[in-house]
Design a protein around this motif. Structure first.
Motif, PDB file in Angstrom:
ATOM      1  N   VAL A  26      19.606 -26.415 -11.215  1.00 45.41           N
ATOM      2  CA  VAL A  26      20.868 -25.748 -11.523  1.00 45.41           C
ATOM      3  C   VAL A  26      20.694 -24.875 -12.767  1.00 45.41           C
ATOM      4  CG1 VAL A  26      23.266 -26.132 -12.176  1.00 45.41           C
ATOM      5  CG2 VAL A  26      22.180 -27.610 -10.481  1.00 45.41           C
ATOM      6  N   ARG A  27      20.020 -25.415 -13.737  1.00 45.07           N
ATOM      7  CA  ARG A  27      19.644 -24.658 -14.928  1.00 45.07           C
ATOM      8  C   ARG A  27      18.150 -24.872 -15.121  1.00 45.07           C
ATOM      9  NH1 ARG A  27      20.316 -28.735 -19.529  1.00 45.07           N
ATOM     10  NH2 ARG A  27      20.580 -30.604 -18.297  1.00 45.07           N
ATOM     11  N   ALA A  28      17.433 -23.804 -15.359  1.00 46.45           N
ATOM     12  CA  ALA A  28      15.990 -23.913 -15.542  1.00 46.45           C
ATOM     13  C   ALA A  28      15.668 -24.335 -16.966  1.00 46.45           C
ATOM     14  CB  ALA A  28      15.315 -22.585 -15.225  1.00 46.45           C
ATOM     15  N   LYS A  29      14.658 -25.156 -17.079  1.00 44.17           N
ATOM     16  CA  LYS A  29      14.144 -25.592 -18.374  1.00 44.17           C
ATOM     17  C   LYS A  29      12.665 -25.243 -18.426  1.00 44.17           C
ATOM     18  CE  LYS A  29      17.638 -27.592 -20.314  1.00 44.17           C
ATOM     19  NZ  LYS A  29      18.139 -27.206 -21.616  1.00 44.17           N
ATOM     20  N   VAL A  30      12.244 -24.696 -19.550  1.00 38.61           N
ATOM     21  CA  VAL A  30      10.846 -24.332 -19.724  1.00 38.61           C
ATOM     22  C   VAL A  30      10.269 -25.169 -20.854  1.00 38.61           C
ATOM     23  CG1 VAL A  30       9.215 -22.478 -20.253  1.00 38.61           C
ATOM     24  CG2 VAL A  30      11.283 -21.990 -18.914  1.00 38.61           C
ATOM     25  N   GLY A  31       9.153 -25.798 -20.552  1.00 36.35           N
ATOM     26  CA  GLY A  31       8.470 -26.610 -21.544  1.00 36.35           C
ATOM     27  C   GLY A  31       6.986 -26.326 -21.512  1.00 36.35           C
ATOM     28  N   THR A  32       6.245 -27.199 -22.169  1.00 42.30           N
ATOM     29  CA  THR A  32       4.789 -27.076 -22.192  1.00 42.30           C
ATOM     30  C   THR A  32       4.160 -28.411 -21.831  1.00 42.30           C
ATOM     31  OG1 THR A  32       4.675 -27.632 -24.543  1.00 42.30           O
ATOM     32  CG2 THR A  32       4.828 -25.287 -23.982  1.00 42.30           C
ATOM     33  N   TRP A  33       2.927 -28.356 -21.423  1.00 44.01           N
ATOM     34  CA  TRP A  33       2.158 -29.549 -21.087  1.00 44.01           C
ATOM     35  C   TRP A  33       0.677 -29.218 -21.254  1.00 44.01           C
ATOM     36  CZ3 TRP A  33      -1.491 -30.704 -17.295  1.00 44.01           C
ATOM     37  CH2 TRP A  33      -1.833 -29.620 -16.471  1.00 44.01           C
ATOM     38  N   ASN A  34      -0.135 -30.223 -21.341  1.00 47.56           N
ATOM     39  CA  ASN A  34      -1.578 -30.097 -21.235  1.00 47.56           C
ATOM     40  C   ASN A  34      -2.113 -31.488 -20.945  1.00 47.56           C
ATOM     41  OD1 ASN A  34      -2.312 -31.522 -23.697  1.00 47.56           O
ATOM     42  ND2 ASN A  34      -1.722 -29.699 -24.830  1.00 47.56           N
ATOM     43  N   SER A  35      -3.392 -31.607 -20.830  1.00 45.44           N
ATOM     44  CA  SER A  35      -3.964 -32.940 -20.667  1.00 45.44           C
ATOM     45  C   SER A  35      -5.249 -33.018 -21.468  1.00 45.44           C
ATOM     46  CB  SER A  35      -4.210 -33.274 -19.192  1.00 45.44           C
ATOM     47  OG  SER A  35      -5.239 -32.474 -18.674  1.00 45.44           O
ATOM     48  N   SER A  36      -5.490 -34.196 -21.965  1.00 42.13           N
ATOM     49  CA  SER A  36      -6.701 -34.431 -22.739  1.00 42.13           C
ATOM     50  C   SER A  36      -7.073 -35.901 -22.584  1.00 42.13           C
ATOM     51  CB  SER A  36      -6.483 -34.093 -24.212  1.00 42.13           C
ATOM     52  OG  SER A  36      -5.457 -34.910 -24.748  1.00 42.13           O
ATOM     53  N   THR A  37      -8.209 -36.250 -23.105  1.00 43.69           N
ATOM     54  CA  THR A  37      -8.661 -37.635 -23.043  1.00 43.69           C
ATOM     55  C   THR A  37      -8.665 -38.202 -24.456  1.00 43.69           C
ATOM     56  OG1 THR A  37     -10.038 -37.109 -21.140  1.00 43.69           O
ATOM     57  CG2 THR A  37     -10.501 -39.171 -22.259  1.00 43.69           C
ATOM     58  N   ASP A  38      -8.094 -39.399 -24.594  1.00 44.00           N
ATOM     59  CA  ASP A  38      -8.062 -40.079 -25.887  1.00 44.00           C
ATOM     60  C   ASP A  38      -8.408 -41.543 -25.662  1.00 44.00           C
ATOM     61  OD1 ASP A  38      -7.615 -40.659 -28.591  1.00 44.00           O
ATOM     62  OD2 ASP A  38      -5.483 -41.012 -28.268  1.00 44.00           O
ATOM     63  N   LYS A  39      -9.509 -41.968 -26.239  1.00 42.90           N
ATOM     64  CA  LYS A  39      -9.969 -43.360 -26.112  1.00 42.90           C
ATOM     65  C   LYS A  39     -10.082 -43.797 -24.653  1.00 42.90           C
ATOM     66  CE  LYS A  39      -7.918 -44.457 -30.527  1.00 42.90           C
ATOM     67  NZ  LYS A  39      -6.766 -45.014 -31.184  1.00 42.90           N
ATOM     68  N   GLY A  40     -10.566 -42.895 -23.803  1.00 42.03           N
ATOM     69  CA  GLY A  40     -10.776 -43.215 -22.401  1.00 42.03           C
ATOM     70  C   GLY A  40      -9.552 -43.044 -21.518  1.00 42.03           C
ATOM     71  N   LEU A  41      -8.409 -42.705 -22.100  1.00 42.23           N
ATOM     72  CA  LEU A  41      -7.182 -42.498 -21.316  1.00 42.23           C
ATOM     73  C   LEU A  41      -6.880 -41.007 -21.211  1.00 42.23           C
ATOM     74  CD1 LEU A  41      -4.835 -45.137 -22.987  1.00 42.23           C
ATOM     75  CD2 LEU A  41      -6.178 -45.414 -20.906  1.00 42.23           C
ATOM     76  N   VAL A  42      -6.355 -40.599 -20.059  1.00 43.56           N
ATOM     77  CA  VAL A  42      -5.895 -39.223 -19.919  1.00 43.56           C
ATOM     78  C   VAL A  42      -4.460 -39.185 -20.426  1.00 43.56           C
ATOM     79  CG1 VAL A  42      -5.438 -37.315 -18.347  1.00 43.56           C
ATOM     80  CG2 VAL A  42      -7.431 -38.779 -17.967  1.00 43.56           C
ATOM     81  N   ILE A  43      -4.203 -38.296 -21.367  1.00 46.35           N
ATOM     82  CA  ILE A  43      -2.898 -38.145 -21.998  1.00 46.35           C
ATOM     83  C   ILE A  43      -2.315 -36.794 -21.614  1.00 46.35           C
ATOM     84  CG2 ILE A  43      -1.646 -38.098 -24.201  1.00 46.35           C
ATOM     85  CD1 ILE A  43      -3.046 -40.768 -23.618  1.00 46.35           C
TER      86      ILE A  43
ATOM     87  N   ASP B 235       4.225 -38.030 -25.369  1.00 51.51           N
ATOM     88  CA  ASP B 235       2.820 -38.083 -24.948  1.00 51.51           C
ATOM     89  C   ASP B 235       2.720 -39.181 -23.897  1.00 51.51           C
ATOM     90  OD1 ASP B 235       2.259 -36.151 -26.796  1.00 51.51           O
ATOM     91  OD2 ASP B 235       1.340 -37.499 -28.246  1.00 51.51           O
ATOM     92  N   TRP B 236       2.369 -38.809 -22.671  1.00 51.55           N
ATOM     93  CA  TRP B 236       2.331 -39.731 -21.550  1.00 51.55           C
ATOM     94  C   TRP B 236       0.888 -40.086 -21.208  1.00 51.55           C
ATOM     95  CZ3 TRP B 236       6.808 -41.671 -19.673  1.00 51.55           C
ATOM     96  CH2 TRP B 236       7.985 -40.990 -20.007  1.00 51.55           C
ATOM     97  N   SER B 237       0.626 -41.342 -20.965  1.00 53.77           N
ATOM     98  CA  SER B 237      -0.676 -41.810 -20.485  1.00 53.77           C
ATOM     99  C   SER B 237      -0.632 -41.857 -18.966  1.00 53.77           C
ATOM    100  CB  SER B 237      -0.971 -43.215 -21.020  1.00 53.77           C
ATOM    101  OG  SER B 237      -0.978 -43.218 -22.420  1.00 53.77           O
ATOM    102  N   VAL B 238      -1.683 -41.397 -18.322  1.00 50.98           N
ATOM    103  CA  VAL B 238      -1.749 -41.372 -16.861  1.00 50.98           C
ATOM    104  C   VAL B 238      -2.110 -42.760 -16.354  1.00 50.98           C
ATOM    105  CG1 VAL B 238      -2.880 -40.364 -14.856  1.00 50.98           C
ATOM    106  CG2 VAL B 238      -2.375 -38.934 -16.853  1.00 50.98           C
ATOM    107  N   LEU B 239      -1.224 -43.329 -15.536  1.00 49.24           N
ATOM    108  CA  LEU B 239      -1.492 -44.618 -14.887  1.00 49.24           C
ATOM    109  C   LEU B 239      -2.238 -44.401 -13.581  1.00 49.24           C
ATOM    110  CD1 LEU B 239       1.929 -46.433 -15.405  1.00 49.24           C
ATOM    111  CD2 LEU B 239      -0.222 -46.890 -16.573  1.00 49.24           C
ATOM    112  N   THR B 240      -1.689 -43.513 -12.751  1.00 48.98           N
ATOM    113  CA  THR B 240      -2.336 -43.147 -11.489  1.00 48.98           C
ATOM    114  C   THR B 240      -2.152 -41.657 -11.275  1.00 48.98           C
ATOM    115  OG1 THR B 240      -0.371 -43.580 -10.146  1.00 48.98           O
ATOM    116  CG2 THR B 240      -1.926 -45.385 -10.380  1.00 48.98           C
ATOM    117  N   CYS B 241      -3.085 -41.070 -10.558  1.00 49.76           N
ATOM    118  CA  CYS B 241      -2.989 -39.647 -10.251  1.00 49.76           C
ATOM    119  C   CYS B 241      -3.700 -39.400  -8.929  1.00 49.76           C
ATOM    120  CB  CYS B 241      -3.605 -38.816 -11.368  1.00 49.76           C
ATOM    121  SG  CYS B 241      -3.396 -37.041 -11.143  1.00 49.76           S
ATOM    122  N   THR B 242      -2.912 -39.074  -7.909  1.00 51.45           N
ATOM    123  CA  THR B 242      -3.456 -38.724  -6.600  1.00 51.45           C
ATOM    124  C   THR B 242      -2.890 -37.359  -6.217  1.00 51.45           C
ATOM    125  OG1 THR B 242      -1.656 -39.669  -5.278  1.00 51.45           O
ATOM    126  CG2 THR B 242      -3.450 -41.177  -5.942  1.00 51.45           C
TER     127      THR B 242
END
Length: 146
Positions: free
Chosen positions: A79-96, A115-122
């Motif tokens: 209904v209303r667009a929101k613009v943000g940013t994202w990226n991914s990196s590895t920290d201590k063996g986790l993808v953030i 900052d989100w940690s990836v639990l699963t990614c398919t």
């Protein structure tokens, strides 16, 4: 002596079963930031689950479709667009995946600016977890490909 051993073994078994929960999440083993980038930038995604400290807030995102560009732009179209940013990196063996919606104050997009940690990614589903440094509370966010 045999009864003591059996009782101890049974007690340990019960404690181990009770200590496990369906909500326990382990992080995606062996996945790399590059793999996450490839998967998440293909197509559009819908939030299928978002819980903040155990409270279901999924409906806050029901009218939005998310697109993650390879250049780091995160577009929530609805209904209303929101613009943000994202990226991914590895920290201590986790993808953030740091997500930021800087123009959002006191709204649902401010809540997922974390900052989100990836639990699963398919190719069809991405599950993320954020643990608050302040109080240890846990937020869970799931996207499914449309």
């Amino acid at each position: 002596m045999k009864n003591i051993f059996c009782t101890t073994l049974l007690s340990l078994l019960i404690l181990s079963v009770l200590g496990c929960s369906k909500d326990d999440k382990t992080f995606a083993p062996g996945i790399t930031a590059a793999q996450v980038n490839t998967i998440i930038t293909e197509g559009s995604w819908k939030v299928t689950s978002y819980s903040a400290t155990g409270i279901d807030e999924t409906s806050s995102f029901s009218s939005f479709t998310f697109s993650f560009s390879p250049e780091g732009v995160l577009l929530a179209a609805g209904v209303r667009a929101k613009v943000g940013t994202w990226n991914s990196s590895t920290d201590k063996g986790l993808v953030i995946i740091p997500v930021a919606f800087p123009s959002e104050i006191n709204g649902p997009f401010e809540a997922i600016t974390e900052d989100w940690s990836v639990l699963t990614c398919t190719n069809l589903k991405v599950e993320l977890k954020h643990t608050s440094e302040d109080d240890g509370s846990i937020d869970l966010l799931s996207f499914e490909k449309m």
